[in-house]
Design a protein around this motif. Sequence first.
Motif, PDB file in Angstrom:
ATOM      1  N   ALA A 905       0.825  -1.204   0.000  1.00  0.00           N
ATOM      2  CA  ALA A 905       0.000   0.000   0.000  1.00  0.00           C
ATOM      3  C   ALA A 905       0.859   1.253   0.000  1.00  0.00           C
ATOM      4  CB  ALA A 905      -0.929  -0.014   1.215  1.00  0.00           C
ATOM      5  N   ILE A 906       1.951   1.260   0.817  1.00  0.00           N
ATOM      6  CA  ILE A 906       2.829   2.446   0.853  1.00  0.00           C
ATOM      7  C   ILE A 906       3.518   2.626  -0.505  1.00  0.00           C
ATOM      8  CG2 ILE A 906       4.926   3.377   1.919  1.00  0.00           C
ATOM      9  CD1 ILE A 906       4.072   2.055   4.513  1.00  0.00           C
ATOM     10  N   ASN A 907       3.982   1.537  -1.053  1.00  0.00           N
ATOM     11  CA  ASN A 907       4.686   1.609  -2.349  1.00  0.00           C
ATOM     12  C   ASN A 907       3.773   2.169  -3.424  1.00  0.00           C
ATOM     13  OD1 ASN A 907       7.148   1.002  -3.867  1.00  0.00           O
ATOM     14  ND2 ASN A 907       5.860  -0.495  -4.942  1.00  0.00           N
ATOM     15  N   ASN A 908       2.487   1.725  -3.464  1.00  0.00           N
ATOM     16  CA  ASN A 908       1.538   2.238  -4.456  1.00  0.00           C
ATOM     17  C   ASN A 908       1.256   3.720  -4.250  1.00  0.00           C
ATOM     18  OD1 ASN A 908       1.344  -0.265  -5.646  1.00  0.00           O
ATOM     19  ND2 ASN A 908      -0.563  -0.846  -4.576  1.00  0.00           N
ATOM     20  N   ASP A 941     -10.030   5.200 -10.288  1.00  0.00           N
ATOM     21  CA  ASP A 941     -11.319   4.568 -10.558  1.00  0.00           C
ATOM     22  C   ASP A 941     -11.151   3.076 -10.353  1.00  0.00           C
ATOM     23  OD1 ASP A 941     -13.744   3.689 -11.334  1.00  0.00           O
ATOM     24  OD2 ASP A 941     -13.718   4.648 -13.329  1.00  0.00           O
ATOM     25  N   LEU A 942     -11.830   2.545  -9.342  1.00  0.00           N
ATOM     26  CA  LEU A 942     -11.645   1.152  -8.957  1.00  0.00           C
ATOM     27  C   LEU A 942     -12.118   0.202 -10.053  1.00  0.00           C
ATOM     28  CD1 LEU A 942     -10.699  -0.641  -6.613  1.00  0.00           C
ATOM     29  CD2 LEU A 942     -13.021  -0.601  -5.707  1.00  0.00           C
ATOM     30  N   GLN A 943     -13.067   0.654 -10.900  1.00  0.00           N
ATOM     31  CA  GLN A 943     -13.624  -0.228 -11.933  1.00  0.00           C
ATOM     32  C   GLN A 943     -12.633  -0.498 -13.049  1.00  0.00           C
ATOM     33  OE1 GLN A 943     -16.500  -1.729 -11.587  1.00  0.00           O
ATOM     34  NE2 GLN A 943     -16.772  -0.687  -9.571  1.00  0.00           N
ATOM     35  N   CYS A 944     -11.773   0.476 -13.341  1.00  0.00           N
ATOM     36  CA  CYS A 944     -10.886   0.321 -14.496  1.00  0.00           C
ATOM     37  C   CYS A 944      -9.427   0.150 -14.111  1.00  0.00           C
ATOM     38  CB  CYS A 944     -11.040   1.527 -15.460  1.00  0.00           C
ATOM     39  SG  CYS A 944     -10.552   3.100 -14.710  1.00  0.00           S
ATOM     40  N   CYS A 945      -9.127   0.412 -12.939  1.00  0.00           N
ATOM     41  CA  CYS A 945      -7.704   0.401 -12.543  1.00  0.00           C
ATOM     42  C   CYS A 945      -7.494  -0.508 -11.333  1.00  0.00           C
ATOM     43  CB  CYS A 945      -7.213   1.812 -12.228  1.00  0.00           C
ATOM     44  SG  CYS A 945      -7.386   2.986 -13.589  1.00  0.00           S
ATOM     45  N   LYS A 946      -7.562  -1.759 -11.494  1.00  0.00           N
ATOM     46  CA  LYS A 946      -7.333  -2.716 -10.409  1.00  0.00           C
ATOM     47  C   LYS A 946      -6.178  -3.614 -10.791  1.00  0.00           C
ATOM     48  CE  LYS A 946      -9.784  -5.861  -7.340  1.00  0.00           C
ATOM     49  NZ  LYS A 946     -11.056  -6.532  -7.064  1.00  0.00           N
ATOM     50  N   GLY A 947      -4.980  -3.222 -10.284  1.00  0.00           N
ATOM     51  CA  GLY A 947      -3.765  -3.903 -10.663  1.00  0.00           C
ATOM     52  C   GLY A 947      -3.465  -5.104  -9.801  1.00  0.00           C
ATOM     53  N   ASN A 952      -3.153  -8.785  -4.909  1.00  0.00           N
ATOM     54  CA  ASN A 952      -2.304  -9.470  -3.930  1.00  0.00           C
ATOM     55  C   ASN A 952      -2.736  -9.143  -2.498  1.00  0.00           C
ATOM     56  OD1 ASN A 952      -0.773 -10.778  -5.848  1.00  0.00           O
ATOM     57  ND2 ASN A 952       0.754  -9.132  -5.973  1.00  0.00           N
ATOM     58  N   MET A 953      -3.084  -7.863  -2.247  1.00  0.00           N
ATOM     59  CA  MET A 953      -3.525  -7.483  -0.896  1.00  0.00           C
ATOM     60  C   MET A 953      -4.816  -8.193  -0.534  1.00  0.00           C
ATOM     61  SD  MET A 953      -2.540  -3.460  -0.395  1.00  0.00           S
ATOM     62  CE  MET A 953      -3.148  -2.860  -1.958  1.00  0.00           C
ATOM     63  N   GLU A 954      -5.756  -8.291  -1.489  1.00  0.00           N
ATOM     64  CA  GLU A 954      -7.005  -9.012  -1.211  1.00  0.00           C
ATOM     65  C   GLU A 954      -6.723 -10.477  -0.914  1.00  0.00           C
ATOM     66  OE1 GLU A 954      -9.489  -8.368  -4.560  1.00  0.00           O
ATOM     67  OE2 GLU A 954     -10.240  -6.440  -3.831  1.00  0.00           O
ATOM     68  N   ARG A 955      -5.816 -11.059  -1.689  1.00  0.00           N
ATOM     69  CA  ARG A 955      -5.493 -12.466  -1.484  1.00  0.00           C
ATOM     70  C   ARG A 955      -4.881 -12.704  -0.105  1.00  0.00           C
ATOM     71  NH1 ARG A 955      -0.937 -15.003  -1.904  1.00  0.00           N
ATOM     72  NH2 ARG A 955       0.092 -13.259  -2.929  1.00  0.00           N
ATOM     73  N   ARG A 956      -3.973 -11.802   0.291  1.00  0.00           N
ATOM     74  CA  ARG A 956      -3.332 -11.968   1.608  1.00  0.00           C
ATOM     75  C   ARG A 956      -4.351 -11.778   2.745  1.00  0.00           C
ATOM     76  NH1 ARG A 956       2.108 -12.311   1.355  1.00  0.00           N
ATOM     77  NH2 ARG A 956       3.120 -11.655  -0.623  1.00  0.00           N
ATOM     78  N   THR A 957      -5.324 -10.858   2.538  1.00  0.00           N
ATOM     79  CA  THR A 957      -6.357 -10.663   3.556  1.00  0.00           C
ATOM     80  C   THR A 957      -7.197 -11.922   3.720  1.00  0.00           C
ATOM     81  OG1 THR A 957      -6.464  -8.298   3.095  1.00  0.00           O
ATOM     82  CG2 THR A 957      -8.332  -9.265   4.252  1.00  0.00           C
ATOM     83  N   GLU A 958      -7.593 -12.512   2.595  1.00  0.00           N
ATOM     84  CA  GLU A 958      -8.355 -13.753   2.664  1.00  0.00           C
ATOM     85  C   GLU A 958      -7.553 -14.865   3.327  1.00  0.00           C
ATOM     86  OE1 GLU A 958      -9.452 -14.588  -1.307  1.00  0.00           O
ATOM     87  OE2 GLU A 958     -10.901 -12.935  -1.470  1.00  0.00           O
ATOM     88  N   GLU A 959      -6.261 -14.863   3.085  1.00  0.00           N
ATOM     89  CA  GLU A 959      -5.399 -15.878   3.689  1.00  0.00           C
ATOM     90  C   GLU A 959      -5.392 -15.763   5.215  1.00  0.00           C
ATOM     91  OE1 GLU A 959      -0.668 -16.696   3.651  1.00  0.00           O
ATOM     92  OE2 GLU A 959      -1.593 -16.299   1.698  1.00  0.00           O
ATOM     93  N   GLY A 962      -9.487 -12.522   7.197  1.00  0.00           N
ATOM     94  CA  GLY A 962      -9.994 -11.216   7.509  1.00  0.00           C
ATOM     95  C   GLY A 962     -10.918 -10.676   6.429  1.00  0.00           C
ATOM     96  N   SER A 963     -11.305  -9.439   6.642  1.00  0.00           N
ATOM     97  CA  SER A 963     -12.175  -8.755   5.666  1.00  0.00           C
ATOM     98  C   SER A 963     -11.434  -7.554   5.082  1.00  0.00           C
ATOM     99  CB  SER A 963     -13.467  -8.301   6.356  1.00  0.00           C
ATOM    100  OG  SER A 963     -13.197  -7.388   7.406  1.00  0.00           O
ATOM    101  N   TRP A 964     -11.742  -7.262   3.851  1.00  0.00           N
ATOM    102  CA  TRP A 964     -11.024  -6.229   3.066  1.00  0.00           C
ATOM    103  C   TRP A 964     -12.013  -5.160   2.649  1.00  0.00           C
ATOM    104  CZ3 TRP A 964      -6.562  -4.586   0.627  1.00  0.00           C
ATOM    105  CH2 TRP A 964      -6.711  -3.820  -0.530  1.00  0.00           C
ATOM    106  N   ALA A 965     -11.593  -3.887   2.773  1.00  0.00           N
ATOM    107  CA  ALA A 965     -12.421  -2.754   2.323  1.00  0.00           C
ATOM    108  C   ALA A 965     -11.518  -1.704   1.702  1.00  0.00           C
ATOM    109  CB  ALA A 965     -13.210  -2.170   3.490  1.00  0.00           C
ATOM    110  N   LEU A 966     -11.879  -1.254   0.497  1.00  0.00           N
ATOM    111  CA  LEU A 966     -11.103  -0.230  -0.242  1.00  0.00           C
ATOM    112  C   LEU A 966     -12.048   0.898  -0.617  1.00  0.00           C
ATOM    113  CD1 LEU A 966      -8.570   0.811  -1.706  1.00  0.00           C
ATOM    114  CD2 LEU A 966      -9.260  -0.565  -3.682  1.00  0.00           C
ATOM    115  N   GLU A 967     -11.721   2.073  -0.155  1.00  0.00           N
ATOM    116  CA  GLU A 967     -12.520   3.258  -0.465  1.00  0.00           C
ATOM    117  C   GLU A 967     -11.634   4.244  -1.233  1.00  0.00           C
ATOM    118  OE1 GLU A 967     -14.029   4.902   3.097  1.00  0.00           O
ATOM    119  OE2 GLU A 967     -15.005   3.046   3.786  1.00  0.00           O
ATOM    120  N   THR A 968     -12.030   4.576  -2.475  1.00  0.00           N
ATOM    121  CA  THR A 968     -11.245   5.486  -3.308  1.00  0.00           C
ATOM    122  C   THR A 968     -12.139   6.091  -4.387  1.00  0.00           C
ATOM    123  OG1 THR A 968      -9.229   5.719  -4.606  1.00  0.00           O
ATOM    124  CG2 THR A 968     -10.505   3.675  -4.918  1.00  0.00           C
ATOM    125  N   GLY A 969     -11.655   7.052  -5.036  1.00  0.00           N
ATOM    126  CA  GLY A 969     -12.320   7.727  -6.157  1.00  0.00           C
ATOM    127  C   GLY A 969     -11.420   8.845  -6.655  1.00  0.00           C
TER     128      GLY A 969
END
Length: 986
Positions: A905-908, A941-947, A952-959, A962-969
């Motif tokens: 997250a910091i790197n991004n 824009d979360l719909q078009c820009c999901k790298g 990877n962060m979602e995958r690690r959260t599921e591992e 836990g639960s994952w929430a991303l708020e952006t615009g």
Amino acid sequence: MKRLSQDDGLSQGANYFRYEDSRGFIWITGNDAVNRYDGSTVKVYNLDRYFKGCPPLQQGYGFAEDDAGNIYVGSVNGLYIYHSSTDKFTLREIYDRRNDGLAIPFAFRDGKMWCFNRKYEIATYDVVNSKIDHIFQAPLPEINSAHIYDMLDLDGSSFYYRLPFLDNNGSIWCPGTNKLYRYNINDRSLSAAEPGIIKKNHALILCTYFDRSRNQLLLGLDKGVLLYNTITGREQFLQRIGNVDLRSVISVTCNEHAIAVQCRSGTLLTDRNFKNCRRVRNVPVEFARGIFDLGFDKSGRLWMCEDGMGQIIFRFSEFLLSKVPGNDNDFERLRQKVVTGFAEMPNGDIFFQGDFLLEPGTQQLKMVHHIAALIGRRAAFRPETDLKRRGMWLYESAYDRHHLLNIYFAGMKEAPVLKYTIHASSGLGTCHALKILQDGRVLLSFSNGLFWLKEKALVPVKNIPYKSFFTINPLSNNRYAVSYLNKDMWLIAADSTDNLKLIQTILPSVQSFYVQEDSMRHRYWVGTNKGIYLLDRYFNPIRHFDANNGLAGTYIYGLLLDRDGNVWCSHQHGLSSIETHTFQITNYDKDDGIQDWDFNNRAFYKATNGTLYFGGVSGFNYFNPPLKPVSFYQPEVYVDEILVNDLIVQPDSNANEIKELHLLHRENNIVVKAIVKDLDNNNELIYKLGGTGTQWKHMPGKSLLTFNSLAPGTYLLELGVFDKYRHRNLHQKTIRIFIAFPFYLKPWFWVIVAVMITTIIAWWYNRVRLRKQKVAFRQQLALEKQRNKITADLHDDIGASLSSLQVNSVVANELLLQHPDRARKVLEKIATQSKQLSENIGDIIWSMKPGKDEFMTMSTRIRNFANDIMGDGDIQYQITMDEDASMRITDMTIRKNIVFITKEAINNAVKYSKAKNLSVTLTLEADLAMLTISDNGIGFDLQCCKGNGIINMERRTEEMGGSWALETGLELGTTITIRIPLKEGI
């Protein structure tokens, strides 16, 4: 004489029937209840619990007793039966109550109770099978009224004291007003008997009494007393006894030695031959009818009812302590005076009260006439024996109306001779004592000094320490103990001159009055205001006797030793003795014959024959020890009631029959009402409760034995009587008390508890052991999973990076000679990859170390990474981490993923967000860790820009579960919130 009244517990003062049963109780009826007297207390049967299936008995008519000790009482409702085994009454209908239910018992024979009713119908009640038989009807007029007040009529209509009776030959006698009817039980014949005296004088029969020992019927008539032999028919008629005209006799009774008659002139007592008659009690004519129901008890005391006042009891046997005046003494003047001193005449007669003599041999009183005239016109005199001069001295203790104090000497028959006269102006004060020394000299003590009485002169004694003399106590070897008021007692010695030598004080600081010397044992007894002291030969205290060790009175008025060296003392609460060997104390009270509770100072004397005399406020007592008490009744402990927790125990049983009590553990408050049954004396109840002590304890009169909060266990309650004359404890009754242990104190309970505890411990141990096995198994699975994960990470990440380094190294090697510039770029790329590879390997190794063992905490590692990447940039960052995070989060997968997600997250944010501020927060709750990464950059824009980074962060959260929430615009910044559950052991 003594009285038994409502003050003593009787339910009512008017009592018309009385009966002494075989167990030593006196039963007394009233208008309201039946009373039972045991010698000290009265029990009133007026409560519902004493009556089973019937109303309480109020007015009773007559008593009888069967051979089992059950008492039968007549009533208008039928026959009341007192069952001694249950202490309860039941009611039996003898006659048809629709006509008249009155049933009066009068005899018991062959298992049957005999009764009669208003019509003189005689019936029997079988006490075994309850069968009722109607025997015969006497041809007597029907009783008009059974009301108790009709008994006071002297016209012959009252039947109360001429009840039917059963003679010794099996015949029933039914007295009427002028005839007697006799029914022979054996041949069932009925005949009439009309004594000639009754027929001749037209006399009315008012009362009867059958003397079973002589087969003699005593009939009280309106003209005298008739003695009628039921076998021979012989008659003896008395119209006078002594000089008393009998007239109407309303009550008559007898015993083996005497006959008592109640007539209008009073109560008369005569011997069986009518030679010696005396008036027991003078009663005005108008009150004579209120005295009735004369009767002797088994000890020879005469009982009678005084209407409205209760029972009067006359005792004719001698008291343990002889007393003057006695009940039959005619010296009214003596009755009105206190006795202040004694003197012994040469013939052994005892002079007292200034003008009376007691002849010890005959115990007769007589007035000394040659002294009486002197006494009559003088103040109070005290006598003092003078055996040397064969006479006595009389001295006034106070000045007479002429302000004179006279001292006389009197012989046996000579008139008193005045020896000296003192005027009040002399200043000598009151004369307290006159003593005759061993050589015959006379020594007097006044309030203000000691004086020798010389011929016509008083010579003062010099060298005395105090004034305020009290008395002089003669001792051996010409020694005397002189007592003072509020001063120490002094021991002095007298020589042949008139000087007295002071030797020593006796009991300093103790108000001492009297001293008696025990010359055989070389010790002294001292009477004080604090009891009695025993001193050794040197006047050192050995023992002290007062209220603390049983002495009834502590202010000693008189002190004497008997021939055996036992101590006798008078005080403010009667008389007491102390046994010289055992020091046992015996207190004597009014039941023993003391003249009154209070005695007088200096009023005591020991006669030459050993008789002791003590004077008091109502006469004096005299006796010659040792005393030998005689009693007709044997004292018996009787348990009247037992209560447990304020409830009566076994209410359907007589408490006196209870031998054992089996109680629950909470039934541990016990009250026992016990008495000593003895109609002759008041005895002291003693008890001890095994388990709480072994010493006998003495119970005050009419007290209850109370035991509170007894612990579970077995107790032995022993009851007895204290024989105060012999100082013996007489054990009589035992009650075993079993108080059950509560279930939690019983062995089986603790066995169960032990088994349960053992089972619980075993279960807990196995549970803990199983948990440990499960934890170890889970840890083994987690470790295996981590190994697989590490293997995958090493293969996917580290392996790919190493492959890339290998390829790039080959490429760089090939370009190094031909294209150095391109080779340099490849080498730079290799350096960057190597650094990244080193960091990834470091993260993996760090995540595998527990928090307590790691060198660098999670917070430090994230801060170091942020500083490396953002330290020289324009982004302001803030990192907030819970200090316990590294300690509580020990799972290496979670630790690694938290670090990797934060780095990603910091790197991004650094690469793409163009943010000015960035914050990283890790907080811990009870079972949850929350990671929040937020910046204020341009967002996306979360719909078009999901790298791949977000994926990877979602995958690690599921591992991590836990639960994952991303708020952006666009232009809204970016916030990532991850909630990670913290499982047990994480």
